[in-house]
Design a protein around this motif. Structure first.
Motif, PDB file in Angstrom:
ATOM      1  N   VAL A   1       0.856  -1.199   0.000  1.00 43.86           N
ATOM      2  CA  VAL A   1       0.000   0.000   0.000  1.00 43.86           C
ATOM      3  C   VAL A   1       0.889   1.245   0.000  1.00 43.86           C
ATOM      4  O   VAL A   1       1.506   1.591   1.014  1.00 43.86           O
ATOM      5  CB  VAL A   1      -0.947   0.009   1.216  1.00 43.86           C
ATOM      6  N   PRO A   2       0.994   1.894  -1.161  1.00 46.54           N
ATOM      7  CA  PRO A   2       1.906   3.041  -1.288  1.00 46.54           C
ATOM      8  C   PRO A   2       1.225   4.322  -0.788  1.00 46.54           C
ATOM      9  O   PRO A   2       0.576   5.017  -1.544  1.00 46.54           O
ATOM     10  CB  PRO A   2       2.171   3.101  -2.789  1.00 46.54           C
ATOM     11  N   VAL A   3       1.397   4.603   0.470  1.00 51.01           N
ATOM     12  CA  VAL A   3       0.665   5.695   1.110  1.00 51.01           C
ATOM     13  C   VAL A   3       1.296   7.057   0.842  1.00 51.01           C
ATOM     14  O   VAL A   3       2.384   7.150   0.267  1.00 51.01           O
ATOM     15  CB  VAL A   3       0.612   5.469   2.626  1.00 51.01           C
ATOM     16  N   GLU A   4       0.614   8.083   1.310  1.00 53.80           N
ATOM     17  CA  GLU A   4       1.053   9.458   1.064  1.00 53.80           C
ATOM     18  C   GLU A   4       1.794  10.058   2.258  1.00 53.80           C
ATOM     19  O   GLU A   4       2.202  11.211   2.208  1.00 53.80           O
ATOM     20  CB  GLU A   4      -0.136  10.320   0.637  1.00 53.80           C
ATOM     21  N   SER A   5       1.987   9.279   3.330  1.00 55.60           N
ATOM     22  CA  SER A   5       2.801   9.758   4.448  1.00 55.60           C
ATOM     23  C   SER A   5       3.093   8.600   5.392  1.00 55.60           C
ATOM     24  O   SER A   5       2.430   7.560   5.343  1.00 55.60           O
ATOM     25  CB  SER A   5       2.077  10.857   5.234  1.00 55.60           C
ATOM     26  N   GLU A   6       4.068   8.802   6.268  1.00 60.84           N
ATOM     27  CA  GLU A   6       4.373   7.763   7.254  1.00 60.84           C
ATOM     28  C   GLU A   6       3.256   7.631   8.273  1.00 60.84           C
ATOM     29  O   GLU A   6       3.038   6.560   8.828  1.00 60.84           O
ATOM     30  CB  GLU A   6       5.683   8.082   7.980  1.00 60.84           C
ATOM     31  N   HIS A   7       2.597   8.748   8.540  1.00 60.95           N
ATOM     32  CA  HIS A   7       1.462   8.682   9.470  1.00 60.95           C
ATOM     33  C   HIS A   7       0.436   7.687   8.925  1.00 60.95           C
ATOM     34  O   HIS A   7      -0.103   6.853   9.652  1.00 60.95           O
ATOM     35  CB  HIS A   7       0.857  10.080   9.616  1.00 60.95           C
ATOM     36  N   SER A   8       0.207   7.765   7.611  1.00 59.12           N
ATOM     37  CA  SER A   8      -0.711   6.830   6.979  1.00 59.12           C
ATOM     38  C   SER A   8      -0.138   5.423   6.950  1.00 59.12           C
ATOM     39  O   SER A   8      -0.875   4.446   7.093  1.00 59.12           O
ATOM     40  CB  SER A   8      -1.025   7.271   5.552  1.00 59.12           C
TER      41      SER A   8
END
Ligand SMILES: Cc1ncc(C[n+]2csc(CCOP(=O)(O)OP(=O)(O)O)c2C)c(N)n1
Ligand code: SF4
Ligand code: SF4
Ligand code: SF4
Ligand SMILES: [Mg+2]
Lengths: 97, 308, 392
Positions: C55-62
């Protein structure tokens, strides 16, 4: 039956403080918040269910005879059912516990 | 489905998945919205919820108002959490670690969680194309923390961080158009709804659940506490928002707009504004300017829906 | 994969291990020096070499949020980050352990901004020291590879169910090509059985996770975390023993080198251990009674192992690779001082901070630190810390 909060020991908590007793909030009787009480005039009620559909507290139940009535254990007395009843057969009275 | 008979309200799903005993204020139409959304979704649903009123009122330990699997992690990340649930289960089902099952993966958050702090994460989840529904319950402020403004608070509303004062008319920015932002992600389904129109709302939820890929629902959820109206009028004000075209009900499905309800006649916004404590300080000219803007926005929407 | 020795970049060895562990979901965001790990994992998924969702997310938080969601449905879950990425995900880092979600994370240790620096020290991991995770430090590529399996084994153990941070020094390790003994898939499968979570999120059995707590119950919830982490020690050790039984490679919470008869010991964590050992060898030749104590298990803190290692030592010279600004010294020294202060004949603790942002700490530097520490101890100059090699 969930225990009252202040009787729970740490050992009693589920892993991650999860709650597997789903729907257990119903043990908490929000009816005590009520200062007004909805009263249905069954003679006028057309049993349409509109009051039931709009109650934010899931506090209207249909009885065997098809009438809809507030469940006073949970009814917070918001008055929405009375306001929305299409025939205006719900009146709101001051609650005296 | 077990349904009541005869009258249309009685045709609605009887099962309750967001149950009594929750601690929402009297007359909370956000709680009603959650209840109706859950009725339409049914049992085979996993909910990831953002911090906010609905999370707090439904989950004080050791109890829960939820009848479906439910997870709350933080304020801004419900869409990322549901992405993980959906992708994790997808992998496990594909690999034979879990028996296959059709599950609705649903993230929910308030307007603050959605339009402000969780905007990036929502955008990421929509763009990645997870098979999920995101539901924004828009009560037009941060209610859980005491009625602070959000980017979804309408112009002129007095909140605790956009108070009306000698040199202030309350919120000085226009309401962020979240559904349009969702639409800009080219997802298959976006809709607005309001619990004052319960059948329209539930139809849209069912549609969102049936569609493969991400769907976004923006639900105007009247908050009597924050809007400073009597609790019994929560449904009425939702209806007024729609009938004045302040909050039009529409869908965007596979690239096409359609209004799902056209008010006849369109009521003057004055009827919606007056009577709400949060707008009490506004004068006639202010209401006129809201009227003008509402008319223009609605016309744009009508045009969009007629083009299609 | 069959058993074989390979020369491989350590990041790739870690990714291959995650693949051998049959991970179900990986979610991460690029940041140096962690990036090669997740790049390789996404390649493995793209080539169907690993059947997982990436899952290539948009932030580390995600990334951490996605991992929480996936772990909550019972998936085997991996992420990796460094420095600013860890700082951004810190909010969810703490929640993952509280909710007992067994995420495994490779933490390629890197200094924190500002000034921006991509190089290695331990300031990132020390920031989340109190986050309720199991923290382990490794020293070379083989240890990194081995500990991926150990991390899953411990994290998912029903008696533990806690997330594990595998601390690997950025660049110094992540970007090195080293010989690594790969184990065969069958052995791995036996070592980490399929993750079977008790009460995952599933419509067949609805459970609510992440409920909120009133003051009447918050302390009880925190106690469950504390006990889970403290009690995980036994599983950590058992999992090392089981690994040793099948691979012959044995690890311990605290490891020592030439320390039995030593009077002065240098204390390290992570990849500098090997340099410290070389320095000790040279000092031994000069007749100095010195040794090395390496802390592998940082959380839960291995008190008894430390007491055993420290027993009879005159002085411990602690090399910290992070600073607790305005506090009593580096975090490791602080920990040792507080752990030892009530033990009889507690050794003196002298603290050096060195090796920030990959500033070299050579064998010569280690010798200077050890001898300097010895001198300080003799002079009674033992409070606070010394910034080793600082100009000005
Ligand atoms: C990172 C973070 N910042 C701030 C908060 C405090 N907080 C909790 S809920 C909330 C407001 C929620 O507003 P909204 O999303 O509109 O939901 P509502 O309560 O109105 O339903 C805020 C500011 C928090 N929990 N986490
Ligand atoms: S809304 Fe009124 S008429 Fe309809 S069921 Fe309720 S009480 Fe009866
Ligand atoms: S008064 Fe409000 S809470 Fe009580 S039954 Fe009517 S709608 Fe429900
Ligand atoms: S503050 Fe508003 S949204 Fe929150 S529970 Fe009360 S009425 Fe509902
Ligand atoms: Mg809100």
């Amino acid at each position: 039956m969930a225990r009252p909060m202040d009787e729970i020991r740490w050992q009693d908590l589920e892993i991650g403080a999860a709650v597997s007793e789903h729907g257990s909030s119903s043990e908490y009787k929000t009816g005590t918040w009520r200062s007004l009480r909805p009263v249905v005039d069954k003679d006028q009620c057309i049993r349409c269910g509109v009051c039931w559909l709009y109650c934010p507290d899931v506090a209207i139940k249909q009885s065997e005879d098809g009438y809809f009535e507030a469940d006073l254990e949970y009814c917070k007395g918001c008055g929405i059912c009375a306001r929305e009843c299409p025939v205006g057969c719900i009146s709101v009275v001051i609650e005296e516990f | 489905m077990d349904k009541f008979s005869v009258f249309s309200a009685r045709l609605v799903e009887k099962g309750e998945y967001f149950t009594s005993g929750h601690r929402a204020c009297q007359g909370c139409a956000e709680a009603l919205a959650v209840r109706l959304v859950m009725k339409a979704l049914g049992r085979n649903t996993i909910v990831a919820m953002a911090t906010g009123c609905m999370e707090i009122v439904s989950s004080p330990l050791p109890t829960t108002a939820w009848e479906v699997p439910w997870i709350h992690v933080a304020f801004e990340n419900a869409s990322a959490v549901i992405s993980g649930c959906e992708s994790g289960m997808k992998a496990m089902m594909r690999k034979g670690k879990l028996p296959p099952k059709k599950i609705n993966f649903v993230a929910m958050g308030g307007d603050g969680a959605t339009a402000d702090i969780g905007m990036g994460q929502l955008s990421g989840a929509l763009e990645r194309g997870h098979d999920m529904i995101y539901v924004c319950y828009d009560n037009e402020a941060y209610m859980n923390t005491g009625i602070q403004r959000s980017s979804s608070t309408p112009w002129g509303a007095s909140t605790t961080t956009s108070p009306a004062g000698k040199v202030s008319k309350g919120q000085y920015t226009q309401k962020k158009d979240m559904p349009k932002i969702a639409i800009a992600h080219n997802i298959p389904y976006v809709a607005t709804a309001c619990p004052s129109f319960p059948f329209d709302l539930m139809d849209k939820v069912e549609k969102a659940a049936a569609i493969e890929g991400p769907a976004y629902l923006h639900i105007l959820s009247v908050c009597p506490t924050g809007w400073r109206i009597p609790s019994e009028e929560a449904i009425k004000y939702g209806r007024l928002a729609v009938n004045t075209c302040v909050f039009p009900l529409y869908e965007y499905e596979h690239g096409e707009y359609s209004l799902t309800y056209r008010p006849h006649p369109i009521l003057p916004v004055r009827e919606y504004i007056e009577g709400q404590g949060r707008f009490r300080h506004l004068g006639s000219e202010d209401i006129d300017s809201i009227q003008e803007r509402t008319r223009m926005e609605y016309e744009k929407l009508v045009k969009l829906s007629e083009e299609d | 994969m069959a058993k074989e020795r390979k020369g491989i970049e350590v990041s790739l060895a870690i990714a291959e291990a995650v693949g051998q562990a049959d991970c179900d979901l990986i979610s991460a965001y690029p940041i140096t020096p962690q990036t090669h790990i997740v790049e390789h994992l996404s390649e493995m998924v793209a080539d169907a070499h690993l059947d997982a969702e990436f899952v290539p997310v948009e932030s580390e938080h995600s990334a951490m949020s996605v991992c929480c969601g996936a772990a909550a449905v019972g998936a085997r879950t991996f992420t990796s980050t460094s420095s600013q990425g860890l700082a951004l995900m810190a909010e969810i880092f703490f929640i993952a352990s509280a909710m007992r979600l067994p995420v495994v994370m490779a933490l390629a240790n890197r200094s924190l901004s500002a000034p921006l620096s991509i190089w290695n020290d331990h300031s990132d991991t020390m920031m989340v020291r109190d986050g309720g995770w199991i923290h382990v430090f490794v020293e070379n590529g083989q240890e990194a590879y081995d500990h991926v399996f150990w991390a899953f084994r411990v994290a998912e153990d029903p008696a533990v169910r806690l997330p594990v941070a595998l601390n690997i020094d950025g660049f110094i390790m992540t970007h090195m090509i080293e010989p690594v003994d790969f184990e065969d898939d069958e052995l791995i499968k036996r070592y980490i059985p399929e993750f079977r979570m008790e009460k995952p999120l599933h419509p067949d059995n609805p459970v609510s996770m992440g409920c909120f707590a009133m003051p009447e119950i918050y302390s009880e919830a925190q106690m469950t975390r504390e006990r889970a982490l403290v009690d995980s020690y036994a599983t950590c050790v058992k999992a090392w023993e089981e690994w040793a039984a099948v691979t012959g490679r044995q690890y311990h919470p605290v490891e020592t080198y030439r320390a039995d008869d030593a009077e002065y010991c240098i204390v390290t964590m992570g990849s500098l251990g090997e340099t410290a050992m070389a320095a000790v060898d040279e000092l031994r030749e000069q007749g100095e009674k010195v040794g090395v104590i390496k802390i592998r298990l940082w959380r839960p803190f291995p008190f008894d192992d430390l007491y055993r290692a420290a027993a009879g030592k005159h002085t411990l010279i602690v090399l910290d690779r992070a600073i607790s600004f305005g506090g009593p010294g580096g975090p490791v020294a602080l920990e040792l001082r507080s752990a030892l202060c009530n033990s009889p004949q507690a050794p003196v603790v002298v603290n050096y901070v060195a090796g920030l942002a990959s500033r070299d700490v050579t064998v010569e530097d280690f010798k200077a630190i050890i001898l300097g520490g010895k001198a300080k101890s003799a002079e009674g100059d033992v409070a606070g810390f010394t910034f080793y090699g600082l100009r000005g």
